[in-house]
Design an enzyme around this catalytic site. Structure first.
Site, PDB file in Angstrom:
ATOM      1  N   ASP A  87     -49.431  24.940 -64.951  1.00  0.00           N
ATOM      2  CA  ASP A  87     -48.015  25.272 -65.100  1.00  0.00           C
ATOM      3  C   ASP A  87     -47.422  25.850 -63.826  1.00  0.00           C
ATOM      4  O   ASP A  87     -48.088  26.547 -63.070  1.00  0.00           O
ATOM      5  CB  ASP A  87     -47.842  26.288 -66.227  1.00  0.00           C
ATOM      6  N   ARG A  88     -46.132  25.573 -63.638  1.00  0.00           N
ATOM      7  CA  ARG A  88     -45.423  26.130 -62.485  1.00  0.00           C
ATOM      8  C   ARG A  88     -44.995  27.571 -62.757  1.00  0.00           C
ATOM      9  O   ARG A  88     -45.306  28.470 -61.971  1.00  0.00           O
ATOM     10  CB  ARG A  88     -44.196  25.269 -62.147  1.00  0.00           C
TER      11      ARG A  88
END
Length: 370
Positions: A87-88
């Site tokens: 995930d960012r």
């Protein structure tokens, strides 16, 4: 044929019949509320042509780290390896590898990564490149907020999830904001897929993920997503090993209840489905609605494979405090934490309505595109 896709899709949850629609809540208020740590089944050997780095990133994409490593080490993108996209908007820790045969790492490598906000926690050597999907899974520590933290049924829902698992949906990240990746995939497949139009295979992945979710939803509606059917293809827990079911029996159903095996659905492509009988009928009922996607994937020469319909979080913990609720659990590679959260609480992003930011998460989160 342009398949008539309506967004957001109405894919059912598993626990609504027992507990009702979950209470609204929030998650990922900041990066520190969504922590992901990659789990490998092995350790680097300490010698070899590939430099391995254990990297912590915050509010950054896996590809951002990979590009910076290639730049600083003066190698091509193919010389960089990582097991899966993370995930960012999160704090994540994962391994990267750089092919440096007969070369030492640049002296300023750690400093350069640190300047860009990437923390190197460990650095060692290994004989081989880190390949996609070799990680065993990911360990999540998630912080929930909002009304859900006061929900009296939260512990009961959590206990049911840990004991029974959740529908193994591909998460909303796979489809992009407002399903845009899926609509792009539909149009590209109608024209004829070309690699130059989809170099990372993101759109192929979106189409296959959508078809899988549709099959899973069909099994949920039929009340058979945790049932062994005649003709099912079962997957052994924690592996990709599969076997066909000629006829259901009580022993197989007991193995399913215990979590030893899981029913599967097809990730569509050339070769079609291995399912037969009742299981194949449910698959075909779902897939018949999307002939354009199915035919386009076959023309693109994607090979069919299968994915488990159920995923069970392991080592699960739920802790309350004065400010909220913290969840800890481990999922196998390729599974989405959002599939777990969707059974616990209501939130627009969990029902595929929208993403708060199109950059909020990368395609292929927690595993390789399939």
């Amino acid at each position: 044929m342009r398949d008539d896709i309506h967004w957001p899709p109405e894919w059912p949850r598993a626990l609504d019949a027992r507990f009702g629609i979950p209470v609204a809540g929030g998650y990922r208020a900041c990066a520190e509320d969504f922590v992901v740590e990659e789990c490998l089944d092995f350790a680097p050997e300490g010698q070899g042509e590939h430099l391995w780095l254990w990297v912590e990133k915050r509010n950054a994409a896996t590809s951002d780290v990979a590009r910076q490593l290639a730049l600083q080490c003066e190698v091509g993108s193919r010389d960089i390896g990582y097991a899966g996209m993370k995930d960012r908007v999160a704090v994540t820790r994962q391994w990267f590898s750089v092919h440096l045969p007969g070369r030492e790492a640049p002296e300023d490598l750690v400093e350069g990564l640190t300047e860009r906000g990437f923390k190197v926690l460990n650095m060692t050597r290994h004989p081989r490149k880190l390949k996609r999907g070799v990680h065993r899974g990911n360990r999540f520590t998630l912080r929930l907020n909002g009304a859900v933290t006061q929900d009296e049924s939260l512990e009961q829902r959590w206990q049911a999830i840990v004991a029974e698992g959740v529908p193994n949906y591909f998460g909303p990240q796979r489809f992009g904001s407002d399903g845009r990746n899926l609509f792009r995939a539909r149009d590209l497949l109608a024209r004829g897929w070309r690699k130059r139009d989809d170099r990372e295979g993101m759109l192929l992945s979106a189409a296959r993920s959508f078809l899988f979710n549709a099959q899973l939803a069909e099994r949920l509606v039929a009340g058979q997503w945790r049932t062994v059917l005649n003709g099912d293809v079962m997957m052994l827990d924690g592996t990709q090993s599969m076997f066909a079911v000629e006829a259901q029996d009580s022993e197989l159903q007991q193995r399913l209840i215990s979590g030893d095996i899981h029913p599967t659905a097809v990730l569509w492509g050339q070769g079609g489905s291995r399912a037969m009988g009742d299981a194949e009928q449910l698959e075909q009922k779902a897939l018949a609605c999307w002939p354009g996607l199915c035919n386009g994937l076959e023309r693109a020469a994607v090979k069919a494979s299968r994915r488990a319909l159920r995923v069970r979080p392991s080592e699960g913990l739920l802790q309350r405090d004065a400010d909220g609720v913290t969840l800890e659990f481990t999922l196998p590679s390729g599974a989405f934490a959002t599939a777990v959260l969707r059974e616990l609480m209501s939130h627009p992003t969990l029902d595929f309505d929208t993403l708060p930011d199109a950059r909020a998460a990368e395609q292929g989160m927690n595993g390789e595109p399939q």
